[in-house]
Scaffold this motif. Sequence first.
Motif, PDB file in Angstrom:
ATOM      1  N   VAL A 154       0.731  -0.950  -0.373  1.00 20.07           N
ATOM      2  CA  VAL A 154      -0.170  -0.246  -0.192  1.00 20.07           C
ATOM      3  C   VAL A 154       0.804   1.214  -0.181  1.00 20.07           C
ATOM      4  N   LYS A 155       0.559   1.998  -0.879  1.00 17.69           N
ATOM      5  CA  LYS A 155       0.912   3.687  -1.358  1.00 17.69           C
ATOM      6  C   LYS A 155       0.344   4.336   0.022  1.00 17.69           C
ATOM      7  N   ALA A 156       0.955   5.667   0.386  1.00 16.26           N
ATOM      8  CA  ALA A 156      -0.413   6.283   0.965  1.00 16.26           C
ATOM      9  C   ALA A 156       0.770   7.435   1.431  1.00 16.26           C
ATOM     10  N   SER A 157       0.104   8.684   1.387  1.00 12.58           N
ATOM     11  CA  SER A 157       1.006   9.611   2.019  1.00 12.58           C
ATOM     12  C   SER A 157      -0.480  10.356   3.270  1.00 12.58           C
ATOM     13  N   ILE A 158       0.374  11.172   4.161  1.00 13.97           N
ATOM     14  CA  ILE A 158      -0.255  12.142   4.992  1.00 13.97           C
ATOM     15  C   ILE A 158       0.307  13.637   4.679  1.00 13.97           C
TER      16      ILE A 158
END
Length: 843
Positions: free
Chosen positions: A796-800
Motif C-alpha cells: 500500500v502506497k500512502a501519503s499524509i
Amino acid sequence: MANRMKRFLLFVGVFFLGLNALYAQTVLKGRILDKSTNEAVIGANVVLKGTTDGSISDLNGDFSFSTDETGSKVIEVSFIGYETMTKQVSLNGQTINLGTLMVSESSMALSPVEIIADVAIDRKTPVAVSTIKPAQLEEKLGTQEFPEILKSTPGIYATRSGGGFGDARVNIRGFNSVNVGVLINGMPVNDMENGKVYWSNWANLSDVARTIQVQRGLGASKLAIPSIGGTINVITKSTDAEKGGFATASIGSFGEQKQGVKFSTGLMDNGLAITVAATHRKGDGYVQGTNYEAYSYFLSVAKKINKNHELAFTAFGAPQEHGQRTTKLSLKEGVEHGEDYNKDHGYYKAGEFNSRINFYHKPVFIMNHYWTISPSTDLTTSAYASFGTGGGTGFLGEYSWIERDADGLIDFNKIAQKNADQGAAGSSLILRNSVNNHNWYGALSSLKTDLNNNLTLSGGIDLRYYKGEHYREVRDLLGNSYFLDDDDANNPIHYAQKGDRIDYYNDGIVLWEGLFGQLEYDRNKVSAFVSGALSNTSYKRIDYFNYLDSDDKQETDFQNFLGYSVKGGANYRLTDIHNIFVNAGYFSRAPFFDAVFLNYKNDINEGAENEKIASIELGYGLRTSKFSANINYYYTKWMDRSFVKRLTTDQGQDFTANLLGVDALHQGVEVDFAFKPNDKLELTGMASIGDWRWLNDLENVIAYDDQQNPSEPFSVYMADIKVGDAAQTTFAAGINYELVEGLKIGMDYNFYGDNFAEFNPTSRTNEDDRGVNSWQLENYSLVDANMSYKFTIGDVKASIFGNIHNIFDTMYVSDADETNVGDPANVFYGWGRSWSMGMKVNF
C-alpha cells in the motif's frame, strides 16, 4: 477539544508508523533533456507505468524516486509540448541510474483536450503563464478555497470574500472574474449574462485536475472569451489517467471534514478508459453561520476507437448548500464583535439561523470527439450542456423590523412575533429565495492543419445557447400564513404562501455565434502567432411580472452586438537559457445583459456600446540547471467601460445616462523565480507591482427620463483615481525542503499592499471628489506552512499531509466597499488561523 486531540495523536501515530515502514526499494534516477536544444526539461512527469510511483524533473532536468515494484517495467516520460517517451527497466532493489533521457518537442504531443483548451507551452507560447500541478494542490490547498492556491502567482489577488464555502473570488491584474476567462477542458464557464464565476459550483474540482494553468493577460485562447485580465484553464484526466485510484480523508479546524475516492481503469486493451470520483465535505466555517455541506462527483469515459478517432465523455457536478456572509461590517463592528462576526446571522426558535444561505447544483456534461484526419490535420469537437438550479436566500419586506441583541445577532423570534401579531394582514418581513436556474448548451469545433514544417493553421466555430430563469419565491413566512405581494401585473393581489413566486420573474436568453482562426509559425529559435475571432451576442428578455401576458412588451426582440478580437505575439529563444516574447491585442466586447436592459425591466438601452480593450506585453525568461526566472511588463487600456448612471430628482423623477468614454489603465511589472540548489531544497518567489487607475473625467453628461426629456448636465470626476478591489502590490516567497526520502515541509509568505476599496466611479459627481481615492486598506502579510510524507506499508502506497494557514493569526481586511468618498469602508475580514491534516491511500 478532546476529540480533536485524539485525532491529532492518531495523525502523529500514523506518521511515525510510516517512518518505520521504509525498507529496501529500487531507486530510479536520471536527467531529462530537450533533444534539439540540449536544455533541461523542467517539470516533466516521470512515472513507472501502471503504478503511481514517479517524480517530476527539477530545474536541471533531474529526477529521482523509489519503488517497491520488481521485475521488468516501463518508465514513461511526458510533458506538455513534447512527445511521450518510454524506456524499459529491470527493477532489482538497488539504485539504477537511467542516465540522460532525450525528449523531442512537438506541438502534436499536446493531448486533444489541451489543444482545444489552448494550453501554453513554456519558452514557445508568447504569454505570461503559471502552471499548478496536482501535487501542489494536494500539498498546499488544505482548508483554502480553490482560487487561493493561485495566490502566490504574480498579478493575482484571491480572497474568500465573505468567508462562506465556495464564495472565494480571484482578480488578475486588477480585473475581477467578469474579465477573467475560466475554462474547464476548453469549455467556457463564465456566466453568459454577467460574466461572473461562482466557485462553489466547482467544489473539489482540484481532486480530478491534471493541471491548472493561469495565462495572464491576453492568453493563448483563440476564443472570444473575456480574458482581459487572464485565463484560468483547468484540465481534467481522460485516456491519460493511470490505472488505479485513491481514497482520502481529512479533518481540519472549525469542524472541517472531507472524504473522497477516485478510481481509474487506465487505458485498457479495448481502448476504453474510465475514471470515477466522488467527495463529501462539511464543516462549521470560520465565520458565524457559515456551516456547509457539499458533494462532488466526476465521471470520465474515454474510448480510443482507433488511431484516428477518440471519444471522451465527461460529467461532473458539485451540489452544495452553505451559509454566507454577504453584508460587510464597519470597522467598529469588527472590533466590537470580532472578525468572524456575521451581520446576516442570528437565532430563531431554539437554534442558530442565517438569513443568507446559498444552494446550487450545476451538473456539466461534455462530449469530445478527436479525429486525426491525416498526419498533419486534426479536428477536435466538443458538445456540452449544463443545467444549473438553485439560488440564495435573504430578507424581503419591512427591513426596519430587524432587531439585534447585544452581540449584534439578529433576533428572528421578534420578527416572527411581529408577523404573528398582524393576524389577517399577513407577514411584513419574510425570507425569500432568489432563484437563478439556467439551461446552457454549446458546441466548440476546431480544425488544425500543418501547412508545412513551420506553419500551422487552425480555425473553428463556437456556438452557445443560454436561458436563465430568475424569480423570487417565499422561503419562510416567519410567523404568519401568507405574504401580500403586488408585484405581478397579472396577479396584483397575491396572498403568497411558501414556494409561491413573488417580487420578480423574468427570463434572460443569450445566443452566441463565434468564428475564430489562428496562424502559427515555429522555426529554429522563433515561434509566433496571429489570431482573430468574430462573435455575435444576442440578448432577449422576457418579463412575466412587470407586463401583462397580453402585452407585446412582455418579450423583447433580440438585441445584437458584434464583437471581435485580434491578437498576435512572438517568442524568440535567444540562447539555450534566454528567451524574450511580445504579444499585443485588441478586443471589442459586447456589453453585459444588465447594461442592455435598464431598470430591471424590458427598457432597452439604445445607447449601449461595446467595450474596447487594447493590450501589449513584453517578457523575458531565464532557464538554467538550478535557477529559472520570468519578468514581464504589461499595458492594458480599457476603453468605453460600460456604465449606466441613474439619477432621481427631489421630485422623484428618474433619469438614466450612458456614461460613454470611460477609460482605465492597468499596467505593471511581474517577476517570479525558482531556485533549486540541490535535490532537497527549492526556493520560490514573486513580485507584482501594478499601477491601475481611471484615466479621465466626464464633463457635461446628460441623462434622460423614459420620455427622453433631458436632465440638467452634470460631471463625473474619476481621472487618476486608483482602481479598487485588489492589491496592486504583492510579494511572495516560499521554501520547500525534503527532510528525508518522501518527507517534505514548506512555508509560504505573501504580502499585500496598495489595496483600495471597491467603489463606483460614477458616484464622484462633486468637484471636491476630484482625485480622491477610495479608502485604502492596511497592508498585511500571511504565512502558511505545509507538510507531506509519502510512504509504503506492504503493497500500500500512502501519503499524509498537513497545513496551517495564517500561522500568526493575523487580523486583516481582505475586501472593502466604499461608503462615502474617502471615508473608511465597510469590510470583510479574512480568516484567522486554520489547520487541516489528512491521509491519502493509493491503490
